[in-house]
Structures are given as C-alpha cells and as structure tokens.
Write an enzyme that holds these catalytic residues in place. Structure first.
Site, PDB file in Angstrom:
ATOM      1  N   LYS A 161       0.711  -1.173   0.237  1.00 55.90           N
ATOM      2  CA  LYS A 161      -0.047   0.094  -0.086  1.00 55.90           C
ATOM      3  C   LYS A 161       0.937   1.084   0.010  1.00 55.90           C
ATOM      4  O   LYS A 161       1.880   1.366   0.753  1.00 55.90           O
ATOM      5  CB  LYS A 161      -1.023  -0.004   1.180  1.00 55.90           C
ATOM      6  CG  LYS A 161      -2.301   0.733   1.384  1.00 55.90           C
ATOM      7  CD  LYS A 161      -3.269   0.432   2.265  1.00 55.90           C
ATOM      8  CE  LYS A 161      -4.422   1.477   2.432  1.00 55.90           C
ATOM      9  NZ  LYS A 161      -5.407   1.231   3.422  1.00 55.90           N
ATOM     10  N   GLU A 218     -18.782  -6.735  10.773  1.00 53.35           N
ATOM     11  CA  GLU A 218     -19.616  -5.849  11.374  1.00 53.35           C
ATOM     12  C   GLU A 218     -20.719  -6.862  12.085  1.00 53.35           C
ATOM     13  O   GLU A 218     -20.873  -6.719  13.210  1.00 53.35           O
ATOM     14  CB  GLU A 218     -20.373  -4.737  11.045  1.00 53.35           C
ATOM     15  CG  GLU A 218     -19.620  -3.478  10.445  1.00 53.35           C
ATOM     16  CD  GLU A 218     -18.561  -3.978   8.970  1.00 53.35           C
ATOM     17  OE1 GLU A 218     -19.038  -4.835   8.566  1.00 53.35           O
ATOM     18  OE2 GLU A 218     -18.146  -2.936   8.662  1.00 53.35           O
ATOM     19  N   ARG A 239     -24.755  -3.648   8.048  1.00 54.48           N
ATOM     20  CA  ARG A 239     -24.287  -4.997   8.033  1.00 54.48           C
ATOM     21  C   ARG A 239     -24.890  -5.915   9.136  1.00 54.48           C
ATOM     22  O   ARG A 239     -24.886  -7.149   8.775  1.00 54.48           O
ATOM     23  CB  ARG A 239     -22.925  -5.021   7.916  1.00 54.48           C
ATOM     24  CG  ARG A 239     -22.202  -4.680   6.283  1.00 54.48           C
ATOM     25  CD  ARG A 239     -22.023  -5.802   5.475  1.00 54.48           C
ATOM     26  NE  ARG A 239     -21.823  -5.572   4.221  1.00 54.48           N
ATOM     27  CZ  ARG A 239     -20.682  -5.286   3.763  1.00 54.48           C
ATOM     28  NH1 ARG A 239     -19.660  -5.679   4.423  1.00 54.48           N
ATOM     29  NH2 ARG A 239     -20.521  -5.173   2.437  1.00 54.48           N
TER      30      ARG A 239
END
Lengths: 599, 599
Positions: free
Chosen positions: B236, B323, B351
């Site tokens: 990243k 979640e 979610r």
C-alpha cells in the site's frame, strides 16, 4: 427405571460412569423420538447430536463452563439434560419452552439462538470476557457445517485465530443444513485446512456417535490451549431409521406415529400454504420469462424453491446460509439482464439489509425479494417473526414494497415485480392461503394503487396483506352493529396510495390501519406520514404489534394479544367512532365530502 | 509527451507493447500522486494497485470482460485508464466523479462499490448470468485482504467453490485494511489453504509490482477454468515514500505537498471532530468503569478507537471488516458483565442489523452502538451516508436510540448508555463539534427526556443531534422577523418524549421537526406516531431527506438540497404558520402534500 429420569441437571450426569452415560444417551434418543412423535418440532438434528450433547455436559462443567449452541434445532437433548425434559412435550407452545435457546429460560442456555452462525462470535466474546480474570471457566460453541456457511461464523473464526483466545468449538458435521449442505468447503471436505488457515487448532475428525471416542475427543478439546475446533462427524436423524433415511424431510415434523414413522401429509387437510402458492406463481411466471432465476439461502423446502429447482435446475441457486451473499449475488445476476427472485424469509433477510440498500436499491437493479413468513409466525417465536420488514425496507429509496391479500394477488404482484424492472420486495405470511380462484395468467398491476374493497361511510379500515381478510371480517361484524365501514386493501406500502387513503379517510372521517408488523415505523406509520398534511381532518388509529418481542405460541394467540385480531379491530373501530367529535365539532372536522372532491 | 495522455480507454492501453505499459504504469503512479496532492482523497491503496490496474485492463477485454472492484479505495487508477483521468481532480466533489465505483458513471464500472466484501458475490452473479449463453466474456473481481475479512466474501468464495463457475478473483494482499489488517488468515498467511479448502484454484503468489510477472499471472488467471484466485502481493502506498512508510496515515489524505509529503494536520485549524470528542468521552468513562470495552470493525482511526486501544490495549478489539461478528461478539462480552461499546459508522452498522435485533436487543444485553458518521457525510456519497439508522433501529424493541446536540451531551449520553445496562444506540455526525464547554464528569441523563432550549409561542422547532444547532439558528432568524419559535432538542428518538412535544406543540399550535436522516420512517415519523392522538390539534411538518439517494458533494450542499439547512427551516416555519387556520375554520384544508418538505 430409566437413568434419564434421575437426571435433573448435568451434575447428575457427571456422577455417572462412562458405561452409564452410554445408557443415558440411548434413553435420551428414545425420549427425543417420543417427544417428536407426541409434540412434533425440530427433530433430525437433535437425534444426530445426542452423543455430542451427553459428552459435552459430561466433560464440561456446565453451566460454569459456557456452552453455546448454534441455531437451536439440535438443542432439545440439551434441554432434556438441563431440567426441561418434561416440558419438552409442550415445546413451542405458549405454556412450554422455546424451540430454540433462550438465556431467560435457563442458566444452561449461555446465549440465545435461532438464526444460524452466531455461536462462535458469542462464544469468542464470552471467552474474552472471562480471560482477564484468570478465570478457569471454559467456553465451547457447537456449530453445524450448515451454520458454518454463514459469513459471520467465518468472521468469528478469523477473529479467534487472530486473538488466540481459549475458544473451543465443536464442528458438528452432518453434511446437512436443513437441506443437504452446499458450499465449496463441503465439497472439498477440507475442514482441517480451513480451520488451520484461520489460525485454529484442528482436532478430529471423530465419530460423533461413538460416545467413548467422543468423550475423549471432547476432553482433548477442553484441555486445548488457544482456539481449537473439534470436528465431529454425525448423521442427522441418527437412531430413528425413517429420519436417518430422509433427514431433510425429518428436519422438522408434525406429531407422528413413532412405530410406523407415519406422518400426516403436510397441509393435505387444509388449504395450501402461501409458500406453495408462491412456488406455483413463480413457476408460471418463469415458464414465460426466461430471465427469471431464483435464489434461496439454504431453505429450498421452506421457500418452495425445491419445486422450481426440480423444473429449472439451471435457474435455481442455493447459496447456503448466506443471505448477504445471496442478495449481492442476485444483484450481479441482475446487471446482466436477469430477473432474480430472492426467496428468503422476512426474518432471515434481516441479515442482508445492507446489501439490499447498497447493492440492489442504490443501483436500481431488478431484484425481487420474496419474503415468506412475514408477520408473526407462531411457535418459532421471537427469533423467527417477520415483523420488522416494512420498517427496515420502506425508507430505502428506489425500492417497491408490496403485500398481497390473497394468493391470486401474490401472483400478480410477483409478475409486477419481475416485469417492472425495479427493486421490489413482497411480503407474505406463514400458513394457509385464503383459497381464492387463481387467474390463469399472472399480470402486472398498477404500482402504488390501493383497492377499495368495500364502501362505507363511518370508518375506513385499511388492511395490508394478511390483515385484509381480518378487516373484511371486522367490517361485516360492524355492519351487523349498524356501522358502515369502508375497507381498503393498501396493497403497496411503497409507493403508498395516499390519494385513495385520503379520499376514503375524508369520506369516513377516520382511518384504522391494521398490520401484522411492528407499529413503530411500520405500515400505519407510513400512512401517518402520507396523511400528515391532512391530520386534522383524518384521525388515524393504528393497530399492530406493540414495542416488544412477541413470545412463541400460536399465531392466533399472538394476533389476539397484539390486538390485531378481528375482535380487536371491531373494538378499535368503535372506539375511534366514539372518539370522533359530534357534529358540528368544537375541534373542527370537515364534513363528509363527495368522492374525490378535493383530492 | 506522456503515454498516459494518449490513453482514453483501455483499448488504447492494449495497443501498447509490454515495455510501453511499464511506462504507463510509472506515469499513472505519478498522476495519482499529483491528483492526491491536488485534490486529496483515498490515496495509498490506489498506489499499491497501479500495476494491477494496468495488467487487468491490458489482459482482460474490458468492458466486455467484467471487472469488479471491491470497496473502491484503490480504483482511482482504474478511473484514470477508463476515460476519467482529467475528472479525477474533482473527485468526490458534486461536479466530479464519485470516490467509489458507480455503474451510472462508466460502463467500465461493472458493479458499484463502497462497502467492503461485495465484489466476489457480484462477480459470481455476473459469471453465472453469462454462463448459459456460452458467453466467452470473462469476469474478474479484485478484493483486498482487508475486504476478504468480511463474512460475505467467504460466503461468495464458498458458493463459487460449490458452483465451479468461471469466476476469477485477484486477491490483492497488502496486509492492510485501512489500518493493518487483522484476522487469523493474515496471521497464518495460509491463503492457498484457505482458497483451496473452499474449492478454488490458487495461483501465485505474484509480486504485484513486477508488471511483467503480473501480466503473465493475470493471463494465467484469465485462461483458468473454474473458480480461480490469483494471489498478488502488493505494498500500500507503493512508489510514494511517505505513503509507503506510513500507509495507514496515507490511506486517505487532504491535498498535500507532493514534493515534501507535508500534509496539513487534520482538524488542527478548526474545532475537534465528533470522532475525537467521542474518543475523549469514552476514555473518561472507561477510566472509571473497568467494564467498558471497545470494538471497532477495522476502523480504529476513523472511529477514534486507536487512542483508546493505545491506553487500554486489553480492552479494545479490532474484528476486521466484520460488523456482524463484531456485534454478536459484543453481545457475548456483555453476557459476562462487561459493557461493550461498538464504535461503527452508521452506514457500516447496516451490515449488523440482524445481529442487533437477534443477539443484542432480544436478549436485552447492555451493548452500546456508537454510530459515527450519522447523517449525510458529504464527499463519500450515497454508499457512506448514515441516513437510515433511525429507521432501521427505532422499531427494535428494548433498544434506546439517542443523538446528542453537542459534544458535552455526547459524553453524557455515552455515560447513560454504559450505566443503564440496556441496548443503546447513539448517533453523531461527521465533522467538527460545536465547541461547547465540557463538564468534568460524564453523567447519566434521564432517558427519554427531551429539553426545551428556547421558549416560544408561534411555532415549535424540534431538532435532533446536529440539526439542533440549525433550529436554534433558525429560531434566532425567525425572532428577527417577529416570530417566536420554541426550540426543543428531542435528544431521544426512543423513547421519545411525547409529553414535552405535546405540551410545546399545543402551546405553539404546530411543530416542525428537522432531521439529518431519511424522512420515511425517521425521527419526524416517530413524532407523528407519538402525537397521532393529538394530530388534529398539533400539525407536524417534517424536514429531512427526501426519498432518494443523496449524491456526493459537500455536506452544506447536501443539507441545502435536502431542505434541512437554516434557511429552509425558516421558510418551513413561516409556511407552517401561514397554513395554520386562524381559528376553527369552516372550509380550511391544508394541502395534501406539504410544499417541498414532505415530498
């Protein structure tokens, strides 16, 4: 004298020798067969978990050690060993125990259950809560290979592997959800690789019906450090030949003849079920529209999709207990021109709320949600009612929400759903249909148009879906008392036919809405919103479920207690009339108006 | 002349040699750095996916072949190669492209994204839709190791392994979600075992920054039969040293100096954020109450939990993008006496709707949901607004729903949540706090008690959370026009203070509710329900978001367009006053639809 009758709690079990607990297991199995024969209920999964249940309570120090079951279908044996043996014959009745796990019911129910895949998350939470105290109490979750297809169980395993907690899991692998289990993991059988990849220690596999081996394996699990999974292979229905031969059909059962294994054919006596009407309608629509494909999340039987799949095997999908995936998968299908129908119970579609918003509605994709078991569902109780769906759907932009009053309307609403090319949800209840004639062709309806079923001038009763029959009956009774009640079938929660409601409301001077759904944010609430600008003219009284969870029992009891049965509607209508100010009113109310005058 | 400027679509890219596309990749990276420096936005993930983006569009025949990205943080490079390079400098502005994927924006965006973990489900649906036609078009999903912690991605992989579809997936493994990734799978690194256990073919790993190797690997993926995953290892922030050194901090960025890498310190200029106020409050409460533990679903920075975790590492959990598990895990913690606080953005908590109902509320467990980013969130747009939460929470029995008007109230509501021992949700917005003095001690409030902030006799303005400041300001302006507006801070959506609202409403003759939330089933709707018996006396006008998704842009624009800014409140109050009957009228009738407000 049976050993089982001397076991009032697992302490009693733990005082027995290993030879004796084998007898207990045999007696428990017999007991479960008798309970099933007498009272019906979830059946085959419990038989498959008899030895496991005995071994777990024998090895672990329950309830000090925490035992967390998944779903609860398999937990009747657990109930029998934890002081609820006699009550099992009243299971799921309002005067008996829940068909699932409930913390309020017993200290041995460490965590409630009903929806699949929650046990590992809950057990991991418990394990972490106990850890800082240097607590020696242990936590064990039992999850089936079916429940393990639910994404949240993966999330929990993955988190457990990260935390390294002392979490113990029994992976009860019987190759079945309710129907035969699906999924790549089932196909490869590579449970060891799966769990080890997630950082859990793998123990087993062990024969889940060899009690001696099982006790040893559960002891090894108990003594493991860090997150560990014991893989137990079991047979659903084990020990009752008819169930073992057809565990899918024997997943749940009405009372039956335990000797012959004969069961009353489901629904043969009464009207067909809504599920069956849905399946018929879908077959009719799919026959003429090749774009229609169907998705179930591990409930081909419960949703009627099995018949569709038999006819169109290339157009039916079983995703496993994976509602989230099922919905976004449907959205993917829809992007390429198909018209997927997701057949998912109202209560289980709760799992996919975010996907409905984010993947279907936001992209305006033509996915239809066929929500069976909407409204209260009776014996399965609070984990299974479908009484929140209007509230969790009606604020979603782009989504159409409908409910048919009968099976003929159901086929037309389904045809509308498929042909309109928009996100569409239709809810229908558990139980028998009304038995109306079926039009030969399902045809699209005008979306958002309610129907005035009965003219009347004193009070307007507004039903939706199943409650339409009740308001019609209530109107009849009111007529016998000299009260003229109009009856409206709202048909669409969204878009709501504010115009017709306003017109009928004005004519009658008041509305009573009746819904088999929570009052908060439900259908009546939508009516209030739509008529808010007319609130001073048209008082609205709303009947629906009050703001608490509805206990298990019969649907009739549940309707009566909630005040949405016919008698309650009649009472509400009379109260509403009494509450109307006399004419001319001090608190102003408009005179009755001619139809449509100011709409 | 840059090669990149000649690439208007991937066709142009595919005409180049392999040597040339290496140049394109280098130029694209430079372009993304310049875009980030100029416009800000999601940054580090895109830099890590530069070679991957080039290789995918080079090897696959997009848009005929379907390319499905997950989340969208990494898709700026994809936008640049698909005709949106120039527009990137206006990204997330109302006149520029979305920060995420959108089908409506480009035919190259085969499926929208925003929430993590959806790509594999969508791509599998597409693959299945294309299959019966003997279609040669290919489908490839790109999912990060962060997105793969979401349970629905497991559900999709498992289903793909079952179906054996020609689904291709790139597993973009950079060890990061927004923060460093968590999960057993990350710890073991056993990606091959994981995917193979689920029945997918595993290819790789390949160095995701070696373009030559990557193109070959992507070609092998393209030519694979059945479900296959290519494991690409990326970094990243790759190619921009500050981002590579601290990819967490550079996940998203305001505009910065591309040479020095200097960024304006976040929020240093203005008031602290609500997130920061939440973190402060939580630390204060946790300092005195050892039962408080905190859970984030892969957003320690965004939710402010990182500071809590630094102080109390044993009391903070990062579940990954999970979640569902996070909520049931919290419920498990709560059964053992802890007081978990789930810090999850309003949009992402969608979610876990089922888990809130089934595992927390039904069992009445003391879990607190701290819903940051409630209301419209500005530039992130429709996938990220938190404008449905009141509607999807207020029908849940046993749940308390609150919203603070300022940061001091936030700390008191949080203290209330923790101490009351009940399921509790508190929503607060994105952006800076009001800057009020903070009481030294967070203290429990009386639950369900609204507050009259300003007396008035002409119209009552009712705000909730962030809109309270607006209604206060509107009342000031109305006062200058000679209109006396009362101001109520509702504070609690549930239980709602119907008594105070009725009293103030009676005094003023009408109410105007203002919410940063959908009108359907929202806060104003709850007020209508509560006051329905008084509807003829107290007309209610509701301001809130109309029934459509809110496009990206600034929060100010979004409020203005929705008609919930101060000017709109002033207008609505005046309209409402004009609409009041002077006295019980004979013919007066309000319009069926309130002008603009409730449309």
């Amino acid at each position: 004298m049976r050993l089982l009758s001397k076991i009032d709690c697992p302490e009693d079990l733990r005082r027995l020798s290993r030879r004796e607990i084998a007898r207990v297991a045999a007696e428990l199995r017999q007991e479960l067969i008798e309970v099933g024969a007498a009272a019906g209920g979830h059946f085959a999964a419990g038989l498959g978990a008899v030895e496991l249940t005995v071994a777990l309570h024998y090895v672990f120090d329950t309830p000090r050690d925490r035992l967390v079951w998944d779903v609860g279908h398999q937990a009747y044996g657990h109930k029998a060993l934890t002081g609820r043996r006699r009550e099992l014959r009243r299971i799921k009745r309002s005067d008996g125990p829940s068909g699932f796990l409930r913390r309020a019911e017993s200290p041995y129910d460490a965590f409630g259950a009903g929806h699949a895949g929650t046990s590992v998350s809950a057990a991991l939470g418990i394990a972490e809560a106990l850890r800082p105290n240097g607590d020696r109490r242990k936590v064990v979750a039992v999850i089936g290979d079916g429940g393990a297809t639910a994404g949240m169980s993966f999330e929990a395993f993955n988190h457990a592997g990260h935390l390294g907690s002392d979490l113990r899991v029994v992976f009860n692998d019987n190759g079945m959800s309710i129907a035969p289990n699906v999924g790549g993991l089932t196909r490869t059988g590579a449970a060891r690789s799966y769990f080890e990849a997630l950082g859990l220690r793998y123990l087993g596999p062990v024969d889940g019906h060899d009690l001696g081996a099982l006790v040893e394996a559960v002891e090894a699990l108990r003594d493991a450090q860090g997150p560990a999974v014991l893989h137990a292979r079991t047979r659903k229905g084990c020990g009752y030949p008819p169930a073992e031969a057809d565990p899918y059909r024997w997943h749940a059962t009405p009372p039956f003849d335990s000797v012959s294994g004969e069961r009353p054919a489901a629904d043969s006596a009464g009207a067909p079920s809504w599920t069956s009407a849905f399946a018929d309608a879908l077959l009719r629509i799919a026959a003429r529209d090749p774009r229609v494909v169907v998705i179930t999340a591990a409930m081909p039987d419960g949703t009627g999709i099995d018949r569709f799949a038999a006819r169109h095997p290339q157009r039916a999908y079983d995703t496993g207990i994976a509602e989230q995936h099922a919905v976004t998968f449907a959205a993917g299908l829809a992007t390429e021109g198909l018209r997927p129908v997701c057949a998912i119970y109202s209560t289980f579609l709760q799992r996919a709320f975010d996907q409905i918003v984010h993947d279907v509605a936001l992209q305006e994709l033509p996915v239809t949600f066929a929500m069976d078991r909407a409204g209260v569902v009776g014996p399965d109780g609070p984990t299974h009612h479908g009484v929140l769906d209007i509230a969790y759907l009606r604020m979603i932009p782009n989504l159409i929400v409908a409910a048919p009053r009968d099976e003929n309307e159901l086929q037309h609403q389904l045809a509308t759903a498929v042909e309109c090319g928009r996100p569409f949800a239709v809810r229908f209840p558990r139980g028998p249909v009304r038995g109306v004639p079926i039009d030969p062709d399902p045809k699209p309806l005008p979306i958002g148009r309610a129907e005035l079923l009965r003219e009347g001038g004193d009070v307007a009763l507004v039903g939706l879906g199943k409650t339409v029959a009740s308001v019609e009956e209530a109107a009849e009774r009111l007529a016998r008392r000299g009260i003229s009640a109009a009856v409206v079938d709202a048909r669409w929660v969204k878009p709501l036919d504010a115009e017709l409601l306003a017109e009928v409301g004005r004519r009658c001077g008041c509305l009573v809405t009746v819904e088999d759904h929570a009052l908060h944010a439900g259908f009546g609430s939508a009516v209030l919103e739509a008529l808010a600008p007319l609130a001073s003219e048209i008082p609205v009284r709303r009947l629906g479920l009050p703001d608490r969870f509805v206990e298990h029992g019969s649907i009739e009891e549940q309707w009566r207690k909630a005040g949405i049965d016919v008698a309650s509607i009649v009472d509400a209508a009379e109260l509403q009339l009494d509450a109307q100010p006399p004419c001319p009113p001090s608190r102003w109310r408009p005179p009755l108006r001619a139809r449509g005058a100011d709409a």
